[in-house]
Write an enzyme that holds these catalytic residues in place. Sequence first.
Site, PDB file in Angstrom:
ATOM      1  N   TYR A  59       5.890   4.013  13.518  1.00 56.31           N
ATOM      2  CA  TYR A  59       5.723   5.434  13.836  1.00 56.31           C
ATOM      3  C   TYR A  59       6.300   5.681  15.232  1.00 56.31           C
ATOM      4  CZ  TYR A  59       2.174   5.048  10.120  1.00 56.31           C
ATOM      5  OH  TYR A  59       1.493   4.780   8.968  1.00 56.31           O
ATOM      6  N   SER A 157      -0.735  -3.479   3.177  1.00 57.14           N
ATOM      7  CA  SER A 157      -0.442  -2.096   2.804  1.00 57.14           C
ATOM      8  C   SER A 157       0.776  -2.080   1.885  1.00 57.14           C
ATOM      9  CB  SER A 157      -0.175  -1.285   4.076  1.00 57.14           C
ATOM     10  OG  SER A 157       0.087   0.053   3.752  1.00 57.14           O
ATOM     11  N   GLN A 177      -4.427  -0.837   2.115  1.00 52.14           N
ATOM     12  CA  GLN A 177      -4.101   0.583   2.345  1.00 52.14           C
ATOM     13  C   GLN A 177      -2.928   0.957   1.440  1.00 52.14           C
ATOM     14  OE1 GLN A 177      -2.168   3.325   5.777  1.00 52.14           O
ATOM     15  NE2 GLN A 177      -3.987   2.250   6.456  1.00 52.14           N
ATOM     16  N   TYR A 204      -3.785   6.272   1.894  1.00 52.66           N
ATOM     17  CA  TYR A 204      -2.946   7.054   2.816  1.00 52.66           C
ATOM     18  C   TYR A 204      -2.370   8.269   2.103  1.00 52.66           C
ATOM     19  CZ  TYR A 204       1.606   4.757   1.452  1.00 52.66           C
ATOM     20  OH  TYR A 204       2.716   4.297   0.819  1.00 52.66           O
ATOM     21  N   SER A 209      -0.138  14.929   2.481  1.00 55.96           N
ATOM     22  CA  SER A 209       0.620  15.459   3.624  1.00 55.96           C
ATOM     23  C   SER A 209       0.435  16.968   3.800  1.00 55.96           C
ATOM     24  CB  SER A 209       2.106  15.117   3.501  1.00 55.96           C
ATOM     25  OG  SER A 209       2.277  13.728   3.412  1.00 55.96           O
TER      26      SER A 209
END
Length: 311
Positions: A59, A157, A177, A204, A209
Amino acid sequence: MADLVQLGKSDVRVFPIALGTNAVGGHNLYPNLDEEQGKDVVRKAIDNGITLLDTAYIYGPERSEELVGQVVQEYPREQVQIATKGSHVIKDNDDVIQNNDPDYLKQQVENSLKRLQVDYIDLYYIHFPDENTPKDKAVAALKELKDEGKIKAIGVSNFSLEQLKEANKDGYVDVVQLEYNLLHRENEDVMAYAAENDITFIPYFPLASGILAGKYEENQTFDDHRAPRRDFQPEVFNDNVRRVKQLQSIAEAHNTSIANVVLAFYLTRPALDVVIPGAKRAEQVVENIEAANIQLTDDELKKIDELFPIE
Ligand code: NAP
């Protein structure tokens, strides 16, 4: 306030509503992010009882970890738990590949510790599987770091059920995840395995979003990482928006938001004890924390199940 929950078999205990921080310094995901606003989102989260912050090397890259680390310095270390992830390799030509090699993962953990300015990471995930490394060997590298005290819990993940089983051969995985939300319930098979094996399942894109926050109108368009995704293509998007609006009556019955109804629904799923909604504004974080106190009735759970079936 809701009780803290344990991550897998680890000693890490967290508040069930956590904060996803890919919009805190995630300049490669969202254009024009304001870093000070991002740091305020993190502060607001901690000040209001959130304890777990979910970030990742990629990120930014790197910047989300740095900003989260800066805010964490303002609090007693034990008040906050940091989850971060690694496995991406950014090549000189900007191509990105995955690497789960034990030495690479160990180096990534060292790099994350520096960026976060901490001497341990509460939860470290292998962000994505690679093609070659045996999954149990990759996890064994994290187990060594756990024994050294550099990380406190082990996560994977974006692993399939088969990959998770291989990763968990020795029973070391604490958290998985994966993408999971009302629009994408495919990973409920992983949830069942997680429940049987003392693994916490953290979804997630819990709000898809933003779609599952109930605030969008039909025909809205996007200019960030959401633009190419299937859920944001006009026909699918409009259908999603219409279905989400049908959650309004449940939200009203609990005097809360649609986002909180959705988050509260997740917390009724097996092994799913923690959610990590992202936020771009501090008010969103404060609102999402309330989800921990919402108890949906059996009829409401049934209605949600019918509106958003497993496809
Ligand atoms: P998300 O949680 O599904 O959605 C977050 C968005 O929902 C926010 O940016 C905001 O949208 C909106 N929102 C949140 N609370 C709201 C509220 N109370 N009212 C109205 N809107 C609200 O998506 P995400 O942030 O992409 O994912 C969550 C976290 O999962 C990330 O931060 C990251 O930590 C993690 N993640 C992990 C992976 C992985 O590979 N492991 C992949 C993706 C994400 P606006 O932008 O419209 O304000």
